[in-house]
Design an enzyme around this catalytic site. Structure first.
Site, PDB file in Angstrom:
ATOM      1  N   SER A  95      39.338  48.661  45.849  1.00 36.56           N
ATOM      2  CA  SER A  95      39.679  47.419  45.163  1.00 36.56           C
ATOM      3  C   SER A  95      39.614  47.594  43.646  1.00 36.56           C
ATOM      4  CB  SER A  95      38.741  46.308  45.663  1.00 36.56           C
ATOM      5  OG  SER A  95      39.150  45.049  45.209  1.00 36.56           O
ATOM      6  N   HIS A 106      40.895  43.065  53.471  1.00 37.02           N
ATOM      7  CA  HIS A 106      40.626  43.731  52.193  1.00 37.02           C
ATOM      8  C   HIS A 106      39.468  44.732  52.234  1.00 37.02           C
ATOM      9  CE1 HIS A 106      40.682  44.417  47.921  1.00 37.02           C
ATOM     10  NE2 HIS A 106      39.471  43.938  47.750  1.00 37.02           N
ATOM     11  N   ASP A 137      45.973  42.604  53.883  1.00 38.21           N
ATOM     12  CA  ASP A 137      45.037  42.448  52.771  1.00 38.21           C
ATOM     13  C   ASP A 137      45.395  41.192  51.965  1.00 38.21           C
ATOM     14  OD1 ASP A 137      43.626  42.665  50.317  1.00 38.21           O
ATOM     15  OD2 ASP A 137      43.584  44.850  50.481  1.00 38.21           O
TER      16      ASP A 137
END
Length: 207
Positions: A56, A181, A142
């Protein structure tokens, strides 16, 4: 735990101003900290391979770091990006800002006007200066970093001259799996994916 169970040592640290770290986060500061940690590990790891893993927001720190390592000719043995974006501007454009307040780690970009200025985390630019094996993992469902941004980053890297001697791999995870995610670690395929990718990158590194 997944990586430890596969026999890897994992070294991670809190961003400035988060967890047990003092200070306040900035792109330059987080990149400096990552560089410092890398050098600390390198000084103690002997001949063992060292891999950089970013997830991320951490993919921005990771590519900033690895670009610098490659520029000073001390590249890591491989770079793994999990749920990466192209750059912060495109990532922000993909969502209404209000959504970010629900995702820890992204909120300080947008909610603190001081940190917003000058933050780029330009993964798409950095990959043009990176020369080591690259693995990108991204879930199709995601909701934080859209899948198409990870795929776009892969396409940029795959066609970049800097990677011409190195393996560049993109592994998507189907929406039906529900990894979203941050649950790619749950994939029973992950150990095999890493073994095959890192096995090959180690081979390239030594020959």
């Amino acid at each position: 735990q997944v990586l430890s169970s596969l026999g890897y040592h994992v070294v991670t640290f809190d961003y400035r101003g988060w967890g047990d770290s003092i200070g306040s986060p900035s792109e330059r500061g987080m990149t400096y900290d990552a560089l410092h940690v890398f050098d600390w590990i390198k000084a103690r790891s002997g001949d063992n391979p060292v891999y950089i893993w970013g997830h991320s927001l951490g993919t921005g720190v990771a590519t900033n770091l690895v670009r610098r390592l490659c520029e000073r000719e001390t590249p890591p043995d491989a770079l793994i990006l999990e749920s990466p974006f192209t750059n912060i501007r495109e990532e922000a454009r993909s969502h209404p800002f209000s959504i970010y307040r629900y995702f820890p780690g992204f909120d300080w970009f947008f909610l603190d006007p001081i940190t917003t200025s000058g933050i780029k985390f330009a993964n798409d630019e950095n990959v043009k200066y990176i020369s080591c094996s690259l693995l990108i993992l991204h879930a199709e469902d995601d909701p934080v970093v859209p899948f198409h941004l990870g795929k776009k980053l892969y396409n940029i890297a795959a066609t970049s001259r800097s990677f011409r001697d190195y393996k560049v791999q993109f592994v998507p995870f189907h929406t039906d799996l529900g990894y979203r995610h941050k649950y790619i670690y749950r994939s029973p395929e992950l150990p095999r994916i890493l073994r095959e990718f890192l096995g090959k990158s180690e081979h390239e590194h030594h020959h």
